[in-house]
Write a protein that holds these residues in place. Structure first.
Motif, PDB file in Angstrom:
ATOM      1  N   GLY A  43      -0.471  -0.124  -6.115  1.00  0.00           N
ATOM      2  CA  GLY A  43      -1.210  -0.826  -5.083  1.00  0.00           C
ATOM      3  C   GLY A  43      -0.912  -2.315  -5.003  1.00  0.00           C
ATOM      4  O   GLY A  43      -1.559  -3.038  -4.228  1.00  0.00           O
ATOM      5  N   ARG A  44       0.061  -2.802  -5.758  1.00  0.00           N
ATOM      6  CA  ARG A  44       0.405  -4.233  -5.718  1.00  0.00           C
ATOM      7  C   ARG A  44       1.245  -4.568  -4.492  1.00  0.00           C
ATOM      8  O   ARG A  44       1.366  -5.737  -4.125  1.00  0.00           O
ATOM      9  N   SER A  45       1.822  -3.548  -3.882  1.00  0.00           N
ATOM     10  CA  SER A  45       2.636  -3.764  -2.689  1.00  0.00           C
ATOM     11  C   SER A  45       2.289  -2.704  -1.653  1.00  0.00           C
ATOM     12  O   SER A  45       2.160  -1.517  -2.000  1.00  0.00           O
ATOM     13  N   ARG A  46       2.117  -3.120  -0.394  1.00  0.00           N
ATOM     14  CA  ARG A  46       1.845  -2.174   0.696  1.00  0.00           C
ATOM     15  C   ARG A  46       3.160  -1.786   1.344  1.00  0.00           C
ATOM     16  O   ARG A  46       3.872  -2.645   1.876  1.00  0.00           O
ATOM     17  N   PRO A  47       3.521  -0.508   1.319  1.00  0.00           N
ATOM     18  CA  PRO A  47       4.802  -0.100   1.898  1.00  0.00           C
ATOM     19  C   PRO A  47       4.769  -0.166   3.415  1.00  0.00           C
ATOM     20  O   PRO A  47       3.721   0.013   4.051  1.00  0.00           O
ATOM     21  N   SER A  48       5.909  -0.421   4.000  1.00  0.00           N
ATOM     22  CA  SER A  48       6.023  -0.389   5.450  1.00  0.00           C
ATOM     23  C   SER A  48       5.935   1.058   5.926  1.00  0.00           C
ATOM     24  O   SER A  48       6.072   2.008   5.138  1.00  0.00           O
ATOM     25  N   GLU A  49       5.723   1.223   7.211  1.00  0.00           N
ATOM     26  CA  GLU A  49       5.680   2.581   7.777  1.00  0.00           C
ATOM     27  C   GLU A  49       7.003   3.296   7.535  1.00  0.00           C
ATOM     28  O   GLU A  49       7.030   4.474   7.167  1.00  0.00           O
ATOM     29  N   GLU A  50       8.102   2.578   7.716  1.00  0.00           N
ATOM     30  CA  GLU A  50       9.431   3.170   7.502  1.00  0.00           C
ATOM     31  C   GLU A  50       9.608   3.589   6.052  1.00  0.00           C
ATOM     32  O   GLU A  50      10.178   4.662   5.771  1.00  0.00           O
ATOM     33  N   MET A  51       9.096   2.804   5.107  1.00  0.00           N
ATOM     34  CA  MET A  51       9.230   3.144   3.697  1.00  0.00           C
ATOM     35  C   MET A  51       8.391   4.372   3.349  1.00  0.00           C
ATOM     36  O   MET A  51       8.825   5.233   2.568  1.00  0.00           O
ATOM     37  N   VAL A  52       7.184   4.447   3.902  1.00  0.00           N
ATOM     38  CA  VAL A  52       6.348   5.630   3.657  1.00  0.00           C
ATOM     39  C   VAL A  52       7.084   6.891   4.104  1.00  0.00           C
ATOM     40  O   VAL A  52       7.146   7.888   3.379  1.00  0.00           O
ATOM     41  N   LEU A  53       7.661   6.844   5.307  1.00  0.00           N
ATOM     42  CA  LEU A  53       8.372   8.011   5.827  1.00  0.00           C
ATOM     43  C   LEU A  53       9.621   8.317   5.005  1.00  0.00           C
ATOM     44  O   LEU A  53       9.955   9.486   4.768  1.00  0.00           O
ATOM     45  N   ARG A  54      10.309   7.282   4.542  1.00  0.00           N
ATOM     46  CA  ARG A  54      11.514   7.495   3.751  1.00  0.00           C
ATOM     47  C   ARG A  54      11.170   8.130   2.404  1.00  0.00           C
ATOM     48  O   ARG A  54      11.824   9.068   1.963  1.00  0.00           O
TER      49      ARG A  54
END
Length: 266
Positions: A43-54
Motif C-alpha cells: 500500500g505504499r504505492s498506488r498502481p496506475s490503471e494500466e499497471m493493475v491490468l498488466r
C-alpha cells in the motif's frame, strides 16, 4: 453502515501467492521492479490503471476479478458484463448454436461459471431422457444433473472416479476465484449420496480400450457408452459473461459408442 473494500495491494498479493510466484518473478513478467511490486502490495504505492491490468494479465486473473482489482484501486471496471440475451450477443448465440449442432450426434453443451447450462445439443438431451423432472427445470445445472441420485449418477458405470474428477475440478476453481455461488453448489453436490453399484469403476466395454483420458462410462437404453470430455473457453475475452462460458464436447472413446450414436443420428 459502510463496507470497506479490500486494498488492491492485498488482493494482488493474494493472487500472486495463489500462482506460487515471487515478487521478483512477477516484476520480470510485468516489466517492473520487485521494489515497486512490494510497494504496491504493502500500500505504499498506488498502481496506475494500466499497471493493475498488466499485473492482472500476468497473474492470469479471471476477468470478473480484474474488475474487482480495478475497483479496489479506485478505477472504473474495464470489462462489461452483458446478458446473453442482449441484442449485441446475437452473433455469439448463433455461433454457439452452429457449433453445437455441427457436433451432433455427439453430445456438446455450454455452461456458465456455476455450471448452469446455457445451451445444449440433441446428443446431450438424449442422455438426459428419463431423469427426474425437478432436475430438468431451467436453469439446468450440469453438476447437479450429473451427480444427483435421481440424475445421471445411477447410470454412470465409473461413478466413483467420475464423481471424484468433477469434485476436484470444482475445488480447483473455488481455490482460484472468489465465488460464493460456486462454493454453495459444491457443498450441495458433494453431499449427495453416491448410488452404490456392484463393480463400480470396473465395469466397462466387453473389449479392453486404451483410453487416452479418464472416460465417462454411462448407460443409455441398454447400451454402455464411453466419452472423453474436452473443455474450451474463449480466447482474450473482453466481457465477463463471455469469459465465464465453457464449451464442453464429449468425444466417443470407443468404436461401439461411435457406431451407436451414428445409428441414432440417422
Amino acid at each position: 453502515m459502510t463496507t470497506t473494500r479490500p486494498a488492491v495491494g492485498a488482493l494482488l498479493r493474494t493472487w500472486r501467492e495463489r500462482r506460487g510466484i515471487s515478487q521478483l518473478e512477477l516484476a520480470g513478467r510485468a516489466d517492473s521492479s520487485s521494489r515497486h511490486i512490494s510497494f504496491i502490495e504493502t500500500g505504499r504505492s498506488r498502481p496506475s490503471e494500466e499497471m493493475v491490468l498488466r499485473l492482472a494479465d500476468r497473474l492470469e486473473v479471471p476477468v470478473r476479478e480484474r474488475n474487482a482489482l480495478l475497483l479496489a484501486a479506485g478505477y472504473a471496471p474495464h470489462y462489461a458484463q452483458t446478458a446473453l440475451d442482449h441484442p449485441s450477443m446475437e452473433a455469439l448465440r448463433e455461433g454457439i448454436e452452429r457449433l453445437l449442432t455441427g457436433y451432433e450426434p455427439y453430445p456438446a453443451l455450454v455452461v456458465d461459471a456455476t455450471y448452469d447450462v446455457v445451451a445444449a445439443n440433441r446428443g446431450v438431451l438424449m442422455l438426459l431422457e428419463g431423469l427426474a423432472e425437478h432436475l430438468l427445470v431451467p436453469p439446468l445445472n450440469a453438476m447437479r444433473i450429473t451427480l444427483h441420485p435421481e440424475g445421471l449418477a445411477p447410470r454412470i458405470r465409473n461413478l466413483a472416479a467420475w464423481r471424484g474428477h468433477l469434485l476436484e475440478q470444482m475445488r480447483r476453481q473455488i481455490a482460484l476465484v472468489r465465488s460464493e455461488p460456486l462454493r454453495a453448489l459444491y457443498e450441495e453436490v458433494s453431499a449427495y449420496p453416491a448410488p452404490e453399484r456392484p463393480g463400480d469403476d470396473a465395469a466397462g466395454p466387453q473389449e479392453p480400450v486404451p483410453y487416452i483420458a479418464l472416460p465417462l462410462v454411462i448407460e443409455h437404453d441398454g447400451h454402455v457408452l464411453s466419452f472423453v470430455s474436452s473443455i474450451a473457453t474463449f480466447n482474450t475475452p473482453m466481457d465477463v459473461t463471455v469469459a465465464e462460458l465453457a464449451i464442453e464436447t464429449m468425444l466417443p472413446a470407443d468404436p461401439a459408442t461411435v457406431k451407436y450414436l451414428r445409428s441414432l443420428g440417422g
